[in-house]
Design a protein around this motif. Structure first.
Motif, short mmCIF file in Angstrom:
data_model
loop_
_atom_site.label_atom_id
_atom_site.label_comp_id
_atom_site.label_asym_id
_atom_site.label_seq_id
_atom_site.Cartn_x
_atom_site.Cartn_y
_atom_site.Cartn_z
N VAL B 103 7.38 -67.65 12.68
CA VAL B 103 6.20 -68.33 13.24
C VAL B 103 6.37 -68.40 14.76
O VAL B 103 7.43 -68.78 15.25
CB VAL B 103 6.07 -69.77 12.68
CG1 VAL B 103 4.81 -70.45 13.21
CG2 VAL B 103 6.08 -69.77 11.16
N ARG B 108 4.28 -72.42 22.92
CA ARG B 108 5.49 -73.18 22.62
C ARG B 108 6.70 -72.26 22.66
O ARG B 108 6.57 -71.07 22.41
CB ARG B 108 5.42 -73.81 21.23
CG ARG B 108 4.21 -74.69 21.09
CD ARG B 108 4.17 -75.29 19.70
NE ARG B 108 2.92 -76.02 19.53
CZ ARG B 108 2.62 -76.73 18.47
NH1 ARG B 108 3.48 -76.79 17.47
NH2 ARG B 108 1.49 -77.37 18.38
N SER B 109 7.85 -72.84 22.92
CA SER B 109 9.06 -72.02 22.93
C SER B 109 10.14 -72.64 22.05
O SER B 109 10.28 -73.85 22.01
CB SER B 109 9.58 -71.90 24.36
OG SER B 109 10.75 -71.13 24.37
N GLU B 110 10.87 -71.77 21.37
CA GLU B 110 12.00 -72.25 20.57
C GLU B 110 13.32 -72.04 21.31
O GLU B 110 14.38 -72.38 20.82
CB GLU B 110 12.06 -71.49 19.23
CG GLU B 110 10.88 -71.73 18.29
CD GLU B 110 10.64 -73.19 17.98
OE1 GLU B 110 11.61 -73.95 17.83
OE2 GLU B 110 9.46 -73.59 17.91
N TRP B 112 16.40 -72.40 23.93
CA TRP B 112 17.11 -73.53 24.54
C TRP B 112 16.99 -73.38 26.05
O TRP B 112 17.46 -72.39 26.62
CB TRP B 112 18.57 -73.59 24.06
CG TRP B 112 18.62 -74.11 22.67
CD1 TRP B 112 18.30 -73.43 21.54
CD2 TRP B 112 18.95 -75.44 22.27
NE1 TRP B 112 18.41 -74.26 20.45
CE2 TRP B 112 18.81 -75.50 20.87
CE3 TRP B 112 19.34 -76.60 22.95
CZ2 TRP B 112 19.05 -76.65 20.14
CZ3 TRP B 112 19.59 -77.75 22.21
CH2 TRP B 112 19.45 -77.76 20.83
N TRP B 113 16.35 -74.33 26.65
CA TRP B 113 15.91 -74.27 28.03
C TRP B 113 17.08 -74.07 29.01
O TRP B 113 17.00 -73.25 29.91
CB TRP B 113 15.19 -75.58 28.32
CG TRP B 113 14.16 -75.50 29.39
CD1 TRP B 113 14.12 -76.25 30.53
CD2 TRP B 113 13.02 -74.64 29.45
NE1 TRP B 113 13.02 -75.90 31.27
CE2 TRP B 113 12.34 -74.90 30.64
CE3 TRP B 113 12.52 -73.63 28.60
CZ2 TRP B 113 11.19 -74.23 31.02
CZ3 TRP B 113 11.37 -72.96 28.98
CH2 TRP B 113 10.73 -73.27 30.16
N HIS B 115 20.14 -73.01 28.51
CA HIS B 115 21.20 -72.14 28.00
C HIS B 115 20.77 -70.68 28.13
O HIS B 115 19.57 -70.40 28.15
CB HIS B 115 21.46 -72.43 26.51
CG HIS B 115 22.13 -73.74 26.27
ND1 HIS B 115 23.49 -73.91 26.35
CD2 HIS B 115 21.62 -74.97 25.97
CE1 HIS B 115 23.79 -75.17 26.09
NE2 HIS B 115 22.69 -75.84 25.87
N SER B 119 22.71 -67.74 23.76
CA SER B 119 23.04 -68.98 23.05
C SER B 119 21.94 -69.37 22.07
O SER B 119 22.21 -69.85 20.97
CB SER B 119 23.25 -70.13 24.04
OG SER B 119 24.34 -69.87 24.86
N TRP B 123 22.29 -69.89 18.11
CA TRP B 123 21.74 -71.08 17.44
C TRP B 123 20.92 -70.65 16.22
O TRP B 123 21.06 -71.20 15.13
CB TRP B 123 20.87 -71.86 18.44
CG TRP B 123 20.00 -72.91 17.82
CD1 TRP B 123 20.38 -74.16 17.43
CD2 TRP B 123 18.61 -72.80 17.49
NE1 TRP B 123 19.31 -74.83 16.89
CE2 TRP B 123 18.22 -74.02 16.91
CE3 TRP B 123 17.66 -71.79 17.63
CZ2 TRP B 123 16.91 -74.27 16.48
CZ3 TRP B 123 16.35 -72.03 17.20
CH2 TRP B 123 16.00 -73.24 16.64
#
Lengths: 276, 333
Positions: B103, B108-110, B112-113, B115, B119, B123
């Motif tokens: 999805v 939107r972003s999944e 890690w800001w 990192h 990384s 995750w």
């Protein structure tokens, strides 16, 4: 359980990487945090020191209580950071949807996502140091059983803090904009109340703070139960009962709110604070 | 028989909206007898998507596109009807489904800001429980296809929007989803980034047979990507078919541009859309006038130095449809 441990290890690695990214600044921030944590509890300790105790509590018992409260804040900070404790922020900002696309039960995500063992331990460390100083000053004989009791009380108090936050945060399912920060207010008020020794106060103050809004179970009650005897003639493990009832209530209210969220959707979305 | 991987049957989704007049005098009325408005985001919608299809899902603002995506992703429950993705209920089997579905919401972003992208990938591997060898293989493939090898050590917050979208898309694909749901994936991207995104999605659908359901406001992008388009309007499915069928339904409009002297201006080729410095653009409905007739008319004109004939942009066709629907619903009110 294996998955939970695997996730804890991964979040610890992410936190370490974040910590090492700019270690000098990070250490400075932790030191500043450490000093401010000690400063935050010094005022009450100085009062207890000046008057040689408060309401029948020895000044070092007060100090132990302040260390206990700081350690609780430390546990919440190290294990439930990143808006897991302040869940109303995630709900209010529509960020719960980020969690719904992960193939993990919500409870596993909530248990593990906020784990920051390297950058979030300043409160925990200062709390333990203050408790050690207090116990040594009281010349209290620490036994392994007592340490187990301490660990149990810390766990129960943490559960009470989180349950209370989740109970009030559920309001954000219905009023996302207005209740986005409710968890911060609940946590701040419960933390502030928990730093006051309730010994010597009237029952009208003590009873509500041990039941309806159990800030007394986040420091005062467990400290006395650990160092001398539980107040008001209650059994030392009375907090377990309150924690159990509070967990049931919070789980019920939260799951109803979650159902409302799935039915009504989130009318707003903000990326603020999502992902570090 | 073709296997359906997405099915919506008789789905209705209704929202309640609190109404406020904004007048101070209405305070008590707002408290004691608040006014509510019921909005049907989806009204008895039924459709299915077969395995390997690339389907565009479009409609005007507020038509119910994101609601559909959220229902398919298990973020919402329908009021009525059933939703099924890969024979699972997104609402009841969320955890199992999310292992097989990807999805992505464009806004939107999944990642890690704070990192590096690598990384965020790690995750994803742990959270989705992707076996190491499969992870390596898929990671190498998406990194190459999306050309993000040079970004792997860069922090997400330092990426441009186009780079961030590619990294997010790569992250979404790491568990090798069978179905991907994309809500406005080209939102805000520049021409180059958009092209990369479109090419990648087409390649993914062709090479791996991944089923794709995508929403966008950019109809030209959708026409380039998808084989089938579903249009919704006011919560109802207004069209479901190929882009060619959509053009036929709206009259097979084409644009003819003539470079000529002023005599062309007097011609009756069709509706004159624009003119200037010897260039005249006409809109011709080939369902009403055959192309043969049109070419015959052009042959009689003098001073024509250049002719260009092209299909009307799908954007224009759909804009016409939206406006028709809007007028229709206004009349109904």
């Amino acid at each position: 359980m294996r998955k939970v441990l695997e996730l804890y290890a991964m979040y610890a690695r992410l936190d370490l990487a974040w910590f090492l990214k700019d270690t000098k600044i990070c250490l400075m921030a932790i030191t500043a945090d450490f000093i401010s944590n000690i400063a935050a509890v010094t005022g009450i300790f100085l009062l207890a020191y000046r008057f040689d105790g408060v309401g029948g509590m020895d000044k070092y018992e007060v100090l132990f209580m302040l260390g206990y409260v700081t350690a609780i804040t430390g546990i919440v900070q190290a294990f439930f950071n990143f808006n897991v404790c302040h869940i109303s922020r995630r709900i209010g900002r529509g960020q719960l949807e980020h969690m719904l696309i992960q193939p993990l039960p919500l409870w596993v995500q909530l248990l593990t996502e906020g784990f920051i063992p390297f950058s979030g331990t300043s409160n925990l460390l200062s709390g333990f140091i203050v408790m050690i100083i207090a116990v040594r000053s009281l010349a209290y004989a620490v036994t392994p059983i007592w340490l187990l009791h301490l660990a149990l009380h810390l766990l129960i108090s943490t559960i009470i803090v989180l349950s209370l936050n989740y109970l009030f945060s559920s309001l954000a399912f219905y009023a996302p904009s207005q209740a986005e920060e409710i968890s911060t207010y609940v946590r701040n008020s419960s933390h502030n109340l928990s730093t006051y020794p309730l010994s010597g106060m009237s029952l009208a103050v003590q009873i509500p703070l041990l039941s309806v809004f159990p800030a007394g179970l986040m420091g005062w009650f467990p400290s006395l139960a650990l160092l001398s005897e539980a107040p008001l003639g209650l059994p030392p493990l009375y907090p377990i009962l309150v924690a159990f009832l509070l967990v049931l209530l919070a789980a019920r209210v939260f799951s109803r709110g979650y159902g409302h969220y799935l039915t009504s959707g989130s009318p707003r979305y903000s990326a603020v604070g999502h992902r570090r | 028989m073709t296997e359906n991987v997405i099915t919506m049957a008789g789905v209705t989704k209704v929202y309640e909206q609190w109404q406020r007049s904004g007048r101070t005098g209405d305070i008590w009325r707002n408290i004691l007898r608040p006014e509510r408005r019921i909005v049907a985001a989806l009204d008895d919608i039924s459709f299915s998507v077969a395995k390997g299809e690339f389907v565009a899902y479009a409609g005007p603002n507020g038509a119910g596109k994101s609601t559909t995506m959220k229902l398919l992703a298990g973020m919402l429950r329908p009021n009525e009807g059933t939703v099924s993705v890969l024979a699972l209920s997104p609402q009841k089997d969320r955890v199992a489904l999310m292992k097989r579905v990807g999805v992505l919401f464009g806004n939107r972003s999944e990642l890690w800001w704070d990192h590096p992208i690598a990384s965020s990938f790690e995750w994803k591997r742990v959270v989705w429980g992707i076996p190491q060898d499969r992870f390596q293989h898929t990671r190498d493939m998406v990194v190459e296809m999306l050309d993000i090898g040079g970004l792997m050590k860069t922090f997400a917050r330092e990426l441009s929007l186009g780079q961030r979208m590619r990294a997010d898309l790569a992250l979404m694909l790491l568990h090798d989803p069978e179905v991907i749901l994309l809500d406005e994936p080209t939102l805000g991207l520049d021409v180059v980034a958009k092209r990369q995104m479109i090419e990648f999605l087409k390649q993914l659908n062709r090479r791996k047979g991944t089923t794709v359901l995508v929403t966008s406001h950019d109809m030209d992008d959708l026409e380039e990507m998808a084989q089938r388009i579903m249009l919704i309007s006011d919560g109802k499915l207004a069209f479901d078919g190929s882009f060619a069928d959509l053009r036929k339904q709206t009259g097979n409009v084409c644009r003819i541009t003539l470079t000529a002297d002023s005599s062309a201006h007097q011609s009756e080729l069709g509706r004159l859309v624009s003119s200037g410095t010897g260039i005249y653009e006409y809109e011709v409905n080939t369902a009403e006038t055959s192309m043969q007739d049109v070419l015959g008319k052009i042959a009689t004109l003098t001073g024509v130095t250049d002719i260009e004939i092209r299909r009307a942009p799908i954007e224009q066709i759909i804009a016409g449809l939206y406006s028709e629907w809007r007028n229709g619903s206004d009349c109904a009110k």
